[in-house]
Design a protein around this motif. Sequence first.
Motif, PDB file in Angstrom:
ATOM      1  N   GLY A  29      43.780  48.927  49.903  1.00 17.76           N
ATOM      2  CA  GLY A  29      42.818  48.065  50.575  1.00 17.76           C
ATOM      3  C   GLY A  29      42.271  48.667  51.858  1.00 17.76           C
ATOM      4  N   GLU A  30      41.088  48.226  52.226  1.00 16.10           N
ATOM      5  CA  GLU A  30      40.413  48.730  53.421  1.00 16.10           C
ATOM      6  C   GLU A  30      40.423  47.676  54.524  1.00 16.10           C
ATOM      7  OE1 GLU A  30      36.549  50.359  52.493  1.00 16.10           O
ATOM      8  OE2 GLU A  30      37.187  50.776  50.434  1.00 16.10           O
ATOM      9  N   LYS A  31      40.806  48.081  55.725  1.00 18.23           N
ATOM     10  CA  LYS A  31      40.879  47.163  56.857  1.00 18.23           C
ATOM     11  C   LYS A  31      39.486  46.764  57.316  1.00 18.23           C
ATOM     12  CE  LYS A  31      42.945  46.643  61.447  1.00 18.23           C
ATOM     13  NZ  LYS A  31      43.592  45.375  61.094  1.00 18.23           N
ATOM     14  N   SER A  32      39.332  45.472  57.622  1.00 24.56           N
ATOM     15  CA  SER A  32      38.060  44.970  58.116  1.00 24.56           C
ATOM     16  C   SER A  32      37.747  45.582  59.479  1.00 24.56           C
ATOM     17  CB  SER A  32      38.109  43.442  58.232  1.00 24.56           C
ATOM     18  OG  SER A  32      36.970  42.945  58.885  1.00 24.56           O
ATOM     19  N   LEU A  33      36.479  45.916  59.717  1.00 26.23           N
ATOM     20  CA  LEU A  33      36.063  46.526  60.984  1.00 26.23           C
ATOM     21  C   LEU A  33      35.989  45.508  62.109  1.00 26.23           C
ATOM     22  CD1 LEU A  33      33.238  48.896  59.667  1.00 26.23           C
ATOM     23  CD2 LEU A  33      35.624  49.478  60.192  1.00 26.23           C
ATOM     24  N   ASP A  34      35.984  44.205  61.787  1.00 23.65           N
ATOM     25  CA  ASP A  34      35.865  43.175  62.818  1.00 23.65           C
ATOM     26  C   ASP A  34      37.164  42.390  63.014  1.00 23.65           C
ATOM     27  OD1 ASP A  34      35.865  41.825  60.434  1.00 23.65           O
ATOM     28  OD2 ASP A  34      33.803  41.113  60.593  1.00 23.65           O
ATOM     29  N   ASN A  69      31.346  45.535  42.640  1.00 23.03           N
ATOM     30  CA  ASN A  69      30.369  44.529  42.232  1.00 23.03           C
ATOM     31  C   ASN A  69      29.879  43.633  43.363  1.00 23.03           C
ATOM     32  OD1 ASN A  69      30.096  44.618  39.104  1.00 23.03           O
ATOM     33  ND2 ASN A  69      32.293  44.813  39.461  1.00 23.03           N
ATOM     34  N   PHE A  70      30.738  43.413  44.364  1.00 29.22           N
ATOM     35  CA  PHE A  70      30.374  42.465  45.432  1.00 29.22           C
ATOM     36  C   PHE A  70      30.462  43.066  46.822  1.00 29.22           C
ATOM     37  CE2 PHE A  70      32.158  39.809  41.958  1.00 29.22           C
ATOM     38  CZ  PHE A  70      31.010  39.101  41.639  1.00 29.22           C
ATOM     39  N   ASP A  71      30.804  44.349  46.918  1.00 33.72           N
ATOM     40  CA  ASP A  71      30.922  45.025  48.210  1.00 33.72           C
ATOM     41  C   ASP A  71      31.892  44.284  49.128  1.00 33.72           C
ATOM     42  OD1 ASP A  71      30.409  47.029  50.054  1.00 33.72           O
ATOM     43  OD2 ASP A  71      28.738  45.958  50.986  1.00 33.72           O
ATOM     44  N   LEU A  72      33.041  43.894  48.568  1.00 37.18           N
ATOM     45  CA  LEU A  72      34.075  43.183  49.308  1.00 37.18           C
ATOM     46  C   LEU A  72      35.183  44.151  49.711  1.00 37.18           C
ATOM     47  CD1 LEU A  72      34.658  39.765  47.480  1.00 37.18           C
ATOM     48  CD2 LEU A  72      34.192  40.083  49.909  1.00 37.18           C
ATOM     49  N   ASP A  73      35.472  44.251  51.002  1.00 32.09           N
ATOM     50  CA  ASP A  73      36.585  45.061  51.487  1.00 32.09           C
ATOM     51  C   ASP A  73      37.800  44.160  51.671  1.00 32.09           C
ATOM     52  OD1 ASP A  73      35.036  47.362  51.583  1.00 32.09           O
ATOM     53  OD2 ASP A  73      34.349  46.946  53.618  1.00 32.09           O
ATOM     54  N   ILE A  74      38.839  44.430  50.916  1.00 34.02           N
ATOM     55  CA  ILE A  74      40.037  43.579  50.949  1.00 34.02           C
ATOM     56  C   ILE A  74      41.242  44.447  51.302  1.00 34.02           C
ATOM     57  CG2 ILE A  74      41.452  41.943  49.676  1.00 34.02           C
ATOM     58  CD1 ILE A  74      39.047  41.562  47.785  1.00 34.02           C
ATOM     59  N   GLN A 131      54.609  38.375  45.757  1.00 38.32           N
ATOM     60  CA  GLN A 131      54.481  39.812  45.993  1.00 38.32           C
ATOM     61  C   GLN A 131      53.284  40.047  46.897  1.00 38.32           C
ATOM     62  OE1 GLN A 131      54.929  41.188  41.634  1.00 38.32           O
ATOM     63  NE2 GLN A 131      55.193  43.029  42.847  1.00 38.32           N
ATOM     64  N   THR A 132      53.454  40.854  47.911  1.00 40.66           N
ATOM     65  CA  THR A 132      52.360  41.141  48.826  1.00 40.66           C
ATOM     66  C   THR A 132      52.596  42.479  49.514  1.00 40.66           C
ATOM     67  OG1 THR A 132      51.121  40.296  50.749  1.00 40.66           O
ATOM     68  CG2 THR A 132      53.496  39.883  50.706  1.00 40.66           C
ATOM     69  N   ASN A 133      51.512  43.095  49.960  1.00 42.75           N
ATOM     70  CA  ASN A 133      51.639  44.316  50.760  1.00 42.75           C
ATOM     71  C   ASN A 133      51.571  44.012  52.249  1.00 42.75           C
ATOM     72  OD1 ASN A 133      48.884  43.664  50.689  1.00 42.75           O
ATOM     73  ND2 ASN A 133      48.242  45.787  50.860  1.00 42.75           N
ATOM     74  N   LEU A 134      51.563  42.706  52.591  1.00 44.25           N
ATOM     75  CA  LEU A 134      51.647  42.302  53.992  1.00 44.25           C
ATOM     76  C   LEU A 134      53.056  42.564  54.503  1.00 44.25           C
ATOM     77  CD1 LEU A 134      49.700  38.929  54.024  1.00 44.25           C
ATOM     78  CD2 LEU A 134      49.400  40.723  55.742  1.00 44.25           C
ATOM     79  N   GLN A 135      53.184  43.273  55.602  1.00 51.92           N
ATOM     80  CA  GLN A 135      54.479  43.488  56.216  1.00 51.92           C
ATOM     81  C   GLN A 135      54.931  42.207  56.914  1.00 51.92           C
ATOM     82  OE1 GLN A 135      56.159  46.443  55.714  1.00 51.92           O
ATOM     83  NE2 GLN A 135      54.390  46.824  54.386  1.00 51.92           N
ATOM     84  N   GLY A 171      46.415  46.027  37.387  1.00 52.69           N
ATOM     85  CA  GLY A 171      47.013  45.350  38.523  1.00 52.69           C
ATOM     86  C   GLY A 171      46.020  45.012  39.623  1.00 52.69           C
ATOM     87  N   PRO A 172      46.521  44.630  40.790  1.00 48.78           N
ATOM     88  CA  PRO A 172      45.637  44.202  41.885  1.00 48.78           C
ATOM     89  C   PRO A 172      44.717  45.308  42.398  1.00 48.78           C
ATOM     90  CG  PRO A 172      47.909  44.387  42.638  1.00 48.78           C
ATOM     91  CD  PRO A 172      47.942  44.496  41.151  1.00 48.78           C
ATOM     92  N   GLU A 173      45.130  46.574  42.269  1.00 51.29           N
ATOM     93  CA  GLU A 173      44.282  47.659  42.759  1.00 51.29           C
ATOM     94  C   GLU A 173      43.011  47.786  41.937  1.00 51.29           C
ATOM     95  OE1 GLU A 173      42.567  51.012  44.546  1.00 51.29           O
ATOM     96  OE2 GLU A 173      43.870  49.410  45.258  1.00 51.29           O
ATOM     97  N   LEU A 174      43.112  47.709  40.599  1.00 53.51           N
ATOM     98  CA  LEU A 174      41.911  47.795  39.772  1.00 53.51           C
ATOM     99  C   LEU A 174      41.020  46.581  39.984  1.00 53.51           C
ATOM    100  CD1 LEU A 174      40.307  49.356  37.690  1.00 53.51           C
ATOM    101  CD2 LEU A 174      41.610  48.209  35.876  1.00 53.51           C
ATOM    102  N   LEU A 175      41.615  45.420  40.202  1.00 59.00           N
ATOM    103  CA  LEU A 175      40.814  44.234  40.492  1.00 59.00           C
ATOM    104  C   LEU A 175      40.121  44.388  41.840  1.00 59.00           C
ATOM    105  CD1 LEU A 175      39.810  41.456  39.799  1.00 59.00           C
ATOM    106  CD2 LEU A 175      42.000  40.500  40.565  1.00 59.00           C
ATOM    107  N   ARG A 176      40.812  44.957  42.823  1.00 58.78           N
ATOM    108  CA  ARG A 176      40.190  45.215  44.133  1.00 58.78           C
ATOM    109  C   ARG A 176      38.991  46.140  43.984  1.00 58.78           C
ATOM    110  NH1 ARG A 176      39.404  48.880  47.754  1.00 58.78           N
ATOM    111  NH2 ARG A 176      40.412  50.451  46.441  1.00 58.78           N
ATOM    112  N   GLU A 177      39.154  47.215  43.201  1.00 54.55           N
ATOM    113  CA  GLU A 177      38.058  48.165  42.974  1.00 54.55           C
ATOM    114  C   GLU A 177      36.884  47.472  42.294  1.00 54.55           C
ATOM    115  OE1 GLU A 177      39.440  51.553  40.832  1.00 54.55           O
ATOM    116  OE2 GLU A 177      41.120  51.912  42.197  1.00 54.55           O
ATOM    117  N   THR A 178      37.181  46.597  41.344  1.00 50.51           N
ATOM    118  CA  THR A 178      36.129  45.874  40.616  1.00 50.51           C
ATOM    119  C   THR A 178      35.343  44.969  41.562  1.00 50.51           C
ATOM    120  OG1 THR A 178      37.489  45.903  38.605  1.00 50.51           O
ATOM    121  CG2 THR A 178      35.667  44.335  38.674  1.00 50.51           C
TER     122      THR A 178
END
Length: 323
Positions: A54-59, A135-140, A243-247, A124-131
């Motif tokens: 995932g990509e961190k939001s710039l704001d 398609n929607f230019d969403l950074d998650i 399950q999460t990648n949040l620490q 998994g969640p990574e391929l869904l994130r890429e999708t």
Amino acid sequence: MSRKKRYKRKSNVIKVAAALLVVCVAAIGYFVYQYQAGVRMAESVEHQEYEFNGEKSLDDKVNVLLLGVDARSVEGKSRTDSIMVAQYDPKEGTAKIISIMRDIYTEIPGYKNYKINTAFYLGGPELLRETLKNNFDLDIEYYTLIDFTGFEKMVDALAPMGIEIDVEKKMSANIGVSLEPGLHRLNGKELLGYARFRKDAEADFGRVRRQQQVISALKDELLSTNGVVKLPKLIGTAQPYIQTNLQTSELLTIIKSVYMDLPEEVETLTIPIQNSYTDVRYEGVGQALDINFEKNKEAIHSFLEGDSANQEPGPLSVSQEKG
């Protein structure tokens, strides 16, 4: 100041410090006790390991991909019953949720076109994130998977007497429970069934609407005095099923920020929006939603940037869309 007064003042400070220490110890003891009580309610669950780039939001906004999954699915692969993107803005104290219809027909990177929820099944969640990104230019940046069984137990831990929901019609098909119309307090299993029901004219649009209704009701319960008291038990109950990648430190920071500046409401958006899709059938895929991606991408970014326009979902009327 006399020696007697100084002694009395020092004595009072010591008493206050001792009282605060007792309160802190009691609070820690309560947290541990409730947390362990929650753990006892849970079961041992094996998790599949996932990558997530995932990509961190710039704001500094926190974007999380929320996925409701059925770990009991066949073939050892979970299937996504709900796809949402949650955003929390710590600066503004706002919370927003985008519900993505799982039947959207789209290109999945590295595969042919399928319904969008197939991306999770395939990669998994990574391929869904890429999708979603393509398609929607969403950074998650983060993802969270919530298992159905865990959802049921979390609701029961949070609200042993149930969550109040106005059930609009009789529901029973494919949800594992039977619900009657009217105002009811639903336990975890019943609330999950209510959120999953789609055997009516609204189909998935109705299910998404009910999911958003359930989230709002759970938010109100969680942020109530009762919810705050139950939070340690809820965390203990939820841990094995999430399950999460949040620490842990990141999660605690978000929880603290939310409770310090409670959002007045959770704003919602359903994709696709009104007048941006058609209901079609593809060979080998079945019924799906053909959507205008540019129009929906614009609606998503307007929504996340604070523009209230184009936030109404398209009411599902198959007869209209087919015509």
